[in-house]
Design a protein around this motif. Structure first.
Motif, PDB file in Angstrom:
ATOM      1  N   LEU A   7      -5.325  13.407 -25.465  1.00  0.00           N
ATOM      2  CA  LEU A   7      -4.507  12.228 -25.749  1.00  0.00           C
ATOM      3  C   LEU A   7      -4.079  12.330 -27.203  1.00  0.00           C
ATOM      4  CD1 LEU A   7      -6.626   9.473 -23.981  1.00  0.00           C
ATOM      5  CD2 LEU A   7      -4.858  10.954 -23.017  1.00  0.00           C
ATOM      6  N   ARG A   8      -2.811  12.497 -27.448  1.00  0.00           N
ATOM      7  CA  ARG A   8      -2.323  12.831 -28.776  1.00  0.00           C
ATOM      8  C   ARG A   8      -1.623  11.645 -29.419  1.00  0.00           C
ATOM      9  NH1 ARG A   8       0.838  18.400 -27.042  1.00  0.00           N
ATOM     10  NH2 ARG A   8      -0.930  19.421 -26.003  1.00  0.00           N
ATOM     11  N   PRO A   9      -2.271  10.977 -30.365  1.00  0.00           N
ATOM     12  CA  PRO A   9      -1.557   9.927 -31.097  1.00  0.00           C
ATOM     13  C   PRO A   9      -0.337  10.532 -31.773  1.00  0.00           C
ATOM     14  CG  PRO A   9      -3.905   9.855 -31.556  1.00  0.00           C
ATOM     15  CD  PRO A   9      -3.649  11.144 -30.823  1.00  0.00           C
ATOM     16  N   GLY A  10       0.832  10.013 -31.475  1.00  0.00           N
ATOM     17  CA  GLY A  10       2.057  10.597 -31.993  1.00  0.00           C
ATOM     18  C   GLY A  10       2.452  10.030 -33.337  1.00  0.00           C
ATOM     19  N   GLU A  11       3.241  10.792 -34.059  1.00  0.00           N
ATOM     20  CA  GLU A  11       3.812  10.322 -35.311  1.00  0.00           C
ATOM     21  C   GLU A  11       4.984   9.396 -34.991  1.00  0.00           C
ATOM     22  OE1 GLU A  11       2.927  10.821 -38.383  1.00  0.00           O
ATOM     23  OE2 GLU A  11       1.360  12.320 -38.134  1.00  0.00           O
ATOM     24  N   VAL A  12       4.985   8.226 -35.587  1.00  0.00           N
ATOM     25  CA  VAL A  12       6.099   7.303 -35.430  1.00  0.00           C
ATOM     26  C   VAL A  12       6.734   7.117 -36.795  1.00  0.00           C
ATOM     27  CG1 VAL A  12       6.818   4.986 -34.758  1.00  0.00           C
ATOM     28  CG2 VAL A  12       5.002   6.135 -33.489  1.00  0.00           C
ATOM     29  N   ALA A  13       7.948   7.598 -36.942  1.00  0.00           N
ATOM     30  CA  ALA A  13       8.629   7.530 -38.229  1.00  0.00           C
ATOM     31  C   ALA A  13       9.000   6.093 -38.563  1.00  0.00           C
ATOM     32  CB  ALA A  13       9.878   8.397 -38.203  1.00  0.00           C
ATOM     33  N   GLU A  14       9.061   5.798 -39.854  1.00  0.00           N
ATOM     34  CA  GLU A  14       9.482   4.473 -40.286  1.00  0.00           C
ATOM     35  C   GLU A  14      10.866   4.176 -39.725  1.00  0.00           C
ATOM     36  OE1 GLU A  14      10.048   1.838 -44.388  1.00  0.00           O
ATOM     37  OE2 GLU A  14       9.350   3.920 -44.474  1.00  0.00           O
ATOM     38  N   GLY A  15      11.003   3.039 -39.099  1.00  0.00           N
ATOM     39  CA  GLY A  15      12.275   2.636 -38.519  1.00  0.00           C
ATOM     40  C   GLY A  15      12.513   3.135 -37.110  1.00  0.00           C
ATOM     41  N   GLU A  16      11.631   4.027 -36.587  1.00  0.00           N
ATOM     42  CA  GLU A  16      11.880   4.602 -35.262  1.00  0.00           C
ATOM     43  C   GLU A  16      11.803   3.561 -34.157  1.00  0.00           C
ATOM     44  OE1 GLU A  16      10.141   7.983 -32.157  1.00  0.00           O
ATOM     45  OE2 GLU A  16       9.287   7.821 -34.184  1.00  0.00           O
ATOM     46  N   ILE A  17      10.794   2.691 -34.195  1.00  0.00           N
ATOM     47  CA  ILE A  17      10.620   1.722 -33.113  1.00  0.00           C
ATOM     48  C   ILE A  17      11.801   0.757 -33.066  1.00  0.00           C
ATOM     49  CG2 ILE A  17       9.135  -0.051 -32.125  1.00  0.00           C
ATOM     50  CD1 ILE A  17       8.010   2.822 -32.085  1.00  0.00           C
ATOM     51  N   ALA A  18      12.178   0.223 -34.211  1.00  0.00           N
ATOM     52  CA  ALA A  18      13.329  -0.686 -34.248  1.00  0.00           C
ATOM     53  C   ALA A  18      14.575   0.021 -33.740  1.00  0.00           C
ATOM     54  CB  ALA A  18      13.540  -1.213 -35.661  1.00  0.00           C
ATOM     55  N   GLY A  19      14.739   1.292 -34.118  1.00  0.00           N
ATOM     56  CA  GLY A  19      15.896   2.045 -33.660  1.00  0.00           C
ATOM     57  C   GLY A  19      15.906   2.253 -32.156  1.00  0.00           C
ATOM     58  N   LEU A  20      14.740   2.561 -31.582  1.00  0.00           N
ATOM     59  CA  LEU A  20      14.650   2.728 -30.138  1.00  0.00           C
ATOM     60  C   LEU A  20      15.014   1.437 -29.405  1.00  0.00           C
ATOM     61  CD1 LEU A  20      11.326   4.767 -29.952  1.00  0.00           C
ATOM     62  CD2 LEU A  20      13.558   5.588 -29.178  1.00  0.00           C
ATOM     63  N   LEU A  21      14.528   0.319 -29.908  1.00  0.00           N
ATOM     64  CA  LEU A  21      14.830  -0.962 -29.265  1.00  0.00           C
ATOM     65  C   LEU A  21      16.318  -1.276 -29.349  1.00  0.00           C
ATOM     66  CD1 LEU A  21      11.768  -2.994 -30.587  1.00  0.00           C
ATOM     67  CD2 LEU A  21      12.114  -2.167 -28.244  1.00  0.00           C
ATOM     68  N   ARG A  22      16.908  -1.033 -30.506  1.00  0.00           N
ATOM     69  CA  ARG A  22      18.346  -1.308 -30.670  1.00  0.00           C
ATOM     70  C   ARG A  22      19.172  -0.379 -29.792  1.00  0.00           C
ATOM     71  NH1 ARG A  22      16.792  -1.591 -36.451  1.00  0.00           N
ATOM     72  NH2 ARG A  22      16.615  -3.808 -36.987  1.00  0.00           N
ATOM     73  N   ASP A  23      18.795   0.889 -29.736  1.00  0.00           N
ATOM     74  CA  ASP A  23      19.533   1.834 -28.897  1.00  0.00           C
ATOM     75  C   ASP A  23      19.455   1.456 -27.423  1.00  0.00           C
ATOM     76  OD1 ASP A  23      20.228   3.245 -31.146  1.00  0.00           O
ATOM     77  OD2 ASP A  23      18.771   4.875 -30.833  1.00  0.00           O
ATOM     78  N   ALA A  24      18.386   0.756 -27.040  1.00  0.00           N
ATOM     79  CA  ALA A  24      18.232   0.296 -25.655  1.00  0.00           C
ATOM     80  C   ALA A  24      19.008  -0.987 -25.381  1.00  0.00           C
ATOM     81  CB  ALA A  24      16.749   0.077 -25.341  1.00  0.00           C
ATOM     82  N   GLY A  25      19.675  -1.510 -26.403  1.00  0.00           N
ATOM     83  CA  GLY A  25      20.490  -2.705 -26.222  1.00  0.00           C
ATOM     84  C   GLY A  25      19.808  -3.999 -26.573  1.00  0.00           C
ATOM     85  N   LEU A  26      18.670  -3.920 -27.268  1.00  0.00           N
ATOM     86  CA  LEU A  26      17.940  -5.120 -27.646  1.00  0.00           C
ATOM     87  C   LEU A  26      18.156  -5.439 -29.121  1.00  0.00           C
ATOM     88  CD1 LEU A  26      14.559  -4.414 -25.806  1.00  0.00           C
ATOM     89  CD2 LEU A  26      16.437  -5.886 -25.047  1.00  0.00           C
ATOM     90  N   HIS A  27      18.079  -6.725 -29.438  1.00  0.00           N
ATOM     91  CA  HIS A  27      18.116  -7.184 -30.828  1.00  0.00           C
ATOM     92  C   HIS A  27      16.687  -7.409 -31.303  1.00  0.00           C
ATOM     93  CE1 HIS A  27      22.472  -8.022 -30.745  1.00  0.00           C
ATOM     94  NE2 HIS A  27      22.260  -8.395 -29.501  1.00  0.00           N
ATOM     95  N   VAL A  28      16.365  -6.944 -32.496  1.00  0.00           N
ATOM     96  CA  VAL A  28      15.072  -7.252 -33.108  1.00  0.00           C
ATOM     97  C   VAL A  28      15.174  -8.649 -33.696  1.00  0.00           C
ATOM     98  CG1 VAL A  28      13.388  -6.627 -34.873  1.00  0.00           C
ATOM     99  CG2 VAL A  28      14.524  -4.834 -33.540  1.00  0.00           C
TER     100      VAL A  28
END
Length: 240
Positions: free
Chosen positions: A186-207
């Protein structure tokens, strides 16, 4: 899209060799330190009449608590063994549990067809997903919330890696809980700063809101307090 064979086998192996008891897994902290605290971040934005889906529910520790706050709660996990553990731990049926591959668009739409627009609670799932699967998982979140739901997404930051490394290098070496994480790949992945917000926005969601937090683990440090991983939280929805 489906998750990789490596990813599925890793998680299937972990849950198949688990007893499913609360606190057995490294991350399975008591709900008083996790879902109970976290849900206060979602409720100011959430229609209480909608159901809630706990994505990556594992053995259902958080799901069962969430079911005390929402009338309809479903725990969702990729692994059949995890879903079976969750069902056994909830004989009263306070929630329901389903096996769903969040990287599969068709499965996400099928769940939305059954639930309608739903709120989402997703704690430390994206960083564990293979990087190529993360956009599909974020898209499934957007599918589930629809027009009316809201998603609460919590993910460890890059600083969490140092906390885990320090814990692994303590006197006596990694704890049994942490060793199981490595043994099952089970590999804890690296999450870059801003990546999560970017993924949500790219999926059509507003933060709609976000902030810093820490994710409590079931493991404790030398002082007896829970290991805490630096993290950020995001509330997202279709409309601002």
């Amino acid at each position: 899209m489906t998750v990789s064979d490596r990813y599925r086998k890793a998680w299937d192996g972990f849950w198949e060799q688990s007893n499913g008891e609360a606190g057995e897994a490294f991350w399975d902290a008591d709900a008083s330190l996790t879902a109970e605290r976290d849900i206060a971040l979602l409720t100011p934005h959430a229609d209480p009449a909608l159901p809630l889906a706990d994505l990556g529910c594992g053995n259902g520790t958080q799901t069962r608590h969430l079911a005390t706050r929402f009338a309809v709660v479903v725990g969702v996990d990729l692994c059949a063994a995890a879903v079976a553990h969750a069902r056994r731990a909830d004989p009263a049926g306070t929630a329901t549990y389903e096996q769903v591959n969040l990287a599969d668009d068709a499965q996400a739409h099928a769940l939305h067809d059954r639930l309608g627009d739903t709120h989402v609670y997703m704690r430390a799932v994206l960083h564990q997903s293979d990087p190529e699967d993360r956009p599909a998982v974020a898209a499934s979140v957007a599918t589930l919330v629809g027009d009316r739901g809201r998603a609460l997404v919590l993910e460890p930051t890059g600083e969490a890696k140092a906390v885990l490394q320090d814990h692994a290098e303590r006197t006596g070496g990694p704890s049994p809980k942490l060793r199981r994480v490595k043994e099952h790949d089970l590999r804890p992945g690296e999450v870059a700063e801003g990546e999560i917000a970017g993924l949500l926005r790219d999926a059509g969601l507003h933060v709609l809101d976000e902030g810093a937090t820490a994710l409590a683990m079931s493991e404790t440090g030398a002082d007896g307090t829970p290991v805490m991983l630096p993290a950020r939280w995001f509330v997202a929805g279709r409309r601002p």
